[in-house]
Write a protein that holds these residues in place. Sequence first.
Motif, PDB file in Angstrom:
ATOM      1  N   GLU A 163      21.517  35.115  21.084  1.00  0.00           N
ATOM      2  CA  GLU A 163      21.600  34.248  19.918  1.00  0.00           C
ATOM      3  C   GLU A 163      22.932  34.432  19.206  1.00  0.00           C
ATOM      4  O   GLU A 163      23.556  33.469  18.760  1.00  0.00           O
ATOM      5  N   GLU A 164      23.401  35.686  19.091  1.00  0.00           N
ATOM      6  CA  GLU A 164      24.688  35.953  18.464  1.00  0.00           C
ATOM      7  C   GLU A 164      25.825  35.374  19.298  1.00  0.00           C
ATOM      8  O   GLU A 164      26.799  34.847  18.755  1.00  0.00           O
ATOM      9  N   LEU A 165      25.710  35.457  20.616  1.00  0.00           N
ATOM     10  CA  LEU A 165      26.725  34.896  21.501  1.00  0.00           C
ATOM     11  C   LEU A 165      26.821  33.385  21.313  1.00  0.00           C
ATOM     12  O   LEU A 165      27.913  32.840  21.152  1.00  0.00           O
ATOM     13  N   ILE A 166      25.687  32.713  21.305  1.00  0.00           N
ATOM     14  CA  ILE A 166      25.669  31.259  21.131  1.00  0.00           C
ATOM     15  C   ILE A 166      26.267  30.882  19.777  1.00  0.00           C
ATOM     16  O   ILE A 166      27.113  29.998  19.679  1.00  0.00           O
ATOM     17  N   THR A 167      25.862  31.586  18.723  1.00  0.00           N
ATOM     18  CA  THR A 167      26.356  31.294  17.380  1.00  0.00           C
ATOM     19  C   THR A 167      27.859  31.499  17.287  1.00  0.00           C
ATOM     20  O   THR A 167      28.573  30.654  16.735  1.00  0.00           O
ATOM     21  N   SER A 168      28.369  32.594  17.850  1.00  0.00           N
ATOM     22  CA  SER A 168      29.805  32.862  17.754  1.00  0.00           C
ATOM     23  C   SER A 168      30.619  31.811  18.497  1.00  0.00           C
ATOM     24  O   SER A 168      31.666  31.372  18.024  1.00  0.00           O
ATOM     25  N   LYS A 169      30.139  31.386  19.653  1.00  0.00           N
ATOM     26  CA  LYS A 169      30.861  30.361  20.418  1.00  0.00           C
ATOM     27  C   LYS A 169      30.808  29.010  19.722  1.00  0.00           C
ATOM     28  O   LYS A 169      31.765  28.245  19.772  1.00  0.00           O
ATOM     29  N   GLN A 170      29.690  28.702  19.047  1.00  0.00           N
ATOM     30  CA  GLN A 170      29.597  27.450  18.309  1.00  0.00           C
ATOM     31  C   GLN A 170      30.558  27.453  17.121  1.00  0.00           C
ATOM     32  O   GLN A 170      31.179  26.442  16.810  1.00  0.00           O
ATOM     33  N   LEU A 171      30.711  28.614  16.466  1.00  0.00           N
ATOM     34  CA  LEU A 171      31.659  28.725  15.363  1.00  0.00           C
ATOM     35  C   LEU A 171      33.091  28.532  15.853  1.00  0.00           C
ATOM     36  O   LEU A 171      33.898  27.866  15.191  1.00  0.00           O
ATOM     37  N   GLU A 172      33.413  29.108  17.023  1.00  0.00           N
ATOM     38  CA  GLU A 172      34.736  28.915  17.602  1.00  0.00           C
ATOM     39  C   GLU A 172      34.992  27.437  17.872  1.00  0.00           C
ATOM     40  O   GLU A 172      36.077  26.924  17.610  1.00  0.00           O
ATOM     41  N   LYS A 173      33.990  26.752  18.408  1.00  0.00           N
ATOM     42  CA  LYS A 173      34.132  25.329  18.717  1.00  0.00           C
ATOM     43  C   LYS A 173      34.332  24.512  17.443  1.00  0.00           C
ATOM     44  O   LYS A 173      35.146  23.589  17.414  1.00  0.00           O
ATOM     45  N   GLU A 174      33.596  24.862  16.378  1.00  0.00           N
ATOM     46  CA  GLU A 174      33.758  24.155  15.111  1.00  0.00           C
ATOM     47  C   GLU A 174      35.162  24.336  14.557  1.00  0.00           C
ATOM     48  O   GLU A 174      35.758  23.400  14.029  1.00  0.00           O
ATOM     49  N   LYS A 175      35.720  25.542  14.675  1.00  0.00           N
ATOM     50  CA  LYS A 175      37.085  25.793  14.210  1.00  0.00           C
ATOM     51  C   LYS A 175      38.085  24.968  15.015  1.00  0.00           C
ATOM     52  O   LYS A 175      39.045  24.432  14.460  1.00  0.00           O
ATOM     53  N   GLU A 176      37.870  24.869  16.324  1.00  0.00           N
ATOM     54  CA  GLU A 176      38.755  24.060  17.160  1.00  0.00           C
ATOM     55  C   GLU A 176      38.668  22.591  16.758  1.00  0.00           C
ATOM     56  O   GLU A 176      39.671  21.884  16.745  1.00  0.00           O
ATOM     57  N   THR A 177      37.475  22.135  16.432  1.00  0.00           N
ATOM     58  CA  THR A 177      37.277  20.751  16.010  1.00  0.00           C
ATOM     59  C   THR A 177      38.034  20.477  14.721  1.00  0.00           C
ATOM     60  O   THR A 177      38.689  19.450  14.576  1.00  0.00           O
ATOM     61  N   GLU A 178      37.965  21.430  13.793  1.00  0.00           N
ATOM     62  CA  GLU A 178      38.670  21.276  12.517  1.00  0.00           C
ATOM     63  C   GLU A 178      40.181  21.215  12.720  1.00  0.00           C
ATOM     64  O   GLU A 178      40.883  20.480  12.036  1.00  0.00           O
ATOM     65  N   ARG A 179      40.693  21.992  13.665  1.00  0.00           N
ATOM     66  CA  ARG A 179      42.129  22.001  13.951  1.00  0.00           C
ATOM     67  C   ARG A 179      42.537  20.821  14.813  1.00  0.00           C
ATOM     68  O   ARG A 179      43.707  20.544  14.977  1.00  0.00           O
ATOM     69  N   GLY A 180      41.572  20.151  15.427  1.00  0.00           N
ATOM     70  CA  GLY A 180      41.880  19.021  16.293  1.00  0.00           C
ATOM     71  C   GLY A 180      42.328  19.436  17.679  1.00  0.00           C
ATOM     72  O   GLY A 180      43.040  18.703  18.357  1.00  0.00           O
ATOM     73  N   ASP A 181      41.928  20.628  18.135  1.00  0.00           N
ATOM     74  CA  ASP A 181      42.337  21.154  19.443  1.00  0.00           C
ATOM     75  C   ASP A 181      41.466  20.687  20.600  1.00  0.00           C
ATOM     76  O   ASP A 181      41.788  20.963  21.744  1.00  0.00           O
ATOM     77  N   LEU A 182      40.359  20.033  20.316  1.00  0.00           N
ATOM     78  CA  LEU A 182      39.435  19.659  21.380  1.00  0.00           C
ATOM     79  C   LEU A 182      39.961  18.480  22.190  1.00  0.00           C
ATOM     80  O   LEU A 182      40.525  17.541  21.654  1.00  0.00           O
ATOM     81  N   LYS A 183      39.764  18.554  23.479  1.00  0.00           N
ATOM     82  CA  LYS A 183      40.103  17.453  24.368  1.00  0.00           C
ATOM     83  C   LYS A 183      38.802  16.827  24.852  1.00  0.00           C
ATOM     84  O   LYS A 183      37.807  17.515  25.049  1.00  0.00           O
ATOM     85  N   ILE A 184      38.833  15.523  25.068  1.00  0.00           N
ATOM     86  CA  ILE A 184      37.653  14.864  25.615  1.00  0.00           C
ATOM     87  C   ILE A 184      37.693  15.035  27.128  1.00  0.00           C
ATOM     88  O   ILE A 184      38.678  14.692  27.783  1.00  0.00           O
ATOM     89  N   GLU A 185      36.637  15.621  27.682  1.00  0.00           N
ATOM     90  CA  GLU A 185      36.570  15.841  29.112  1.00  0.00           C
ATOM     91  C   GLU A 185      35.109  15.816  29.554  1.00  0.00           C
ATOM     92  O   GLU A 185      34.210  15.933  28.736  1.00  0.00           O
ATOM     93  N   GLU A 186      34.918  15.657  30.844  1.00  0.00           N
ATOM     94  CA  GLU A 186      33.566  15.696  31.371  1.00  0.00           C
ATOM     95  C   GLU A 186      33.107  17.144  31.422  1.00  0.00           C
ATOM     96  O   GLU A 186      33.827  18.010  31.907  1.00  0.00           O
ATOM     97  N   LEU A 187      31.898  17.384  30.934  1.00  0.00           N
ATOM     98  CA  LEU A 187      31.355  18.733  30.924  1.00  0.00           C
ATOM     99  C   LEU A 187      30.128  18.804  31.822  1.00  0.00           C
ATOM    100  O   LEU A 187      29.376  17.851  31.946  1.00  0.00           O
ATOM    101  N   TYR A 188      29.954  19.961  32.429  1.00  0.00           N
ATOM    102  CA  TYR A 188      28.833  20.197  33.337  1.00  0.00           C
ATOM    103  C   TYR A 188      28.094  21.439  32.865  1.00  0.00           C
ATOM    104  O   TYR A 188      28.657  22.304  32.207  1.00  0.00           O
ATOM    105  N   ASP A 189      26.808  21.514  33.214  1.00  0.00           N
ATOM    106  CA  ASP A 189      25.975  22.641  32.808  1.00  0.00           C
ATOM    107  C   ASP A 189      25.620  23.521  33.995  1.00  0.00           C
ATOM    108  O   ASP A 189      25.235  23.025  35.049  1.00  0.00           O
TER     109      ASP A 189
END
Length: 102
Positions: free
Chosen positions: A8-34
Amino acid sequence: MHKTLNLEELITSKQLEKEKETERGDLKIEELYDLIIPPGTVVSIIYDIVEEFGLEPVTRKIFVGVANSEERELLVLRGPLEKVQAAEKFLYEEMEAWIKNQ
């Protein structure tokens, strides 16, 4: 004192990192796989995969035809195809090595 691995802590920390990247505008649109992580996978291997391949841990409801359950919430690691394929190979190699050492 050592820290216990907690998904749960791992998932939360990675989601926070992603939110920070979104705020900075660093995200690229790409196809994602699971990459679906089988229940019972060693947590340290999951941590290694997330860190080494930079995959995003998320949960997803997936149909599982075992016993009476139809859907279960499973951990998946999400990312670009090449990273997911490399992570899958790594997962099976690490699990095989872990099983042989038991």
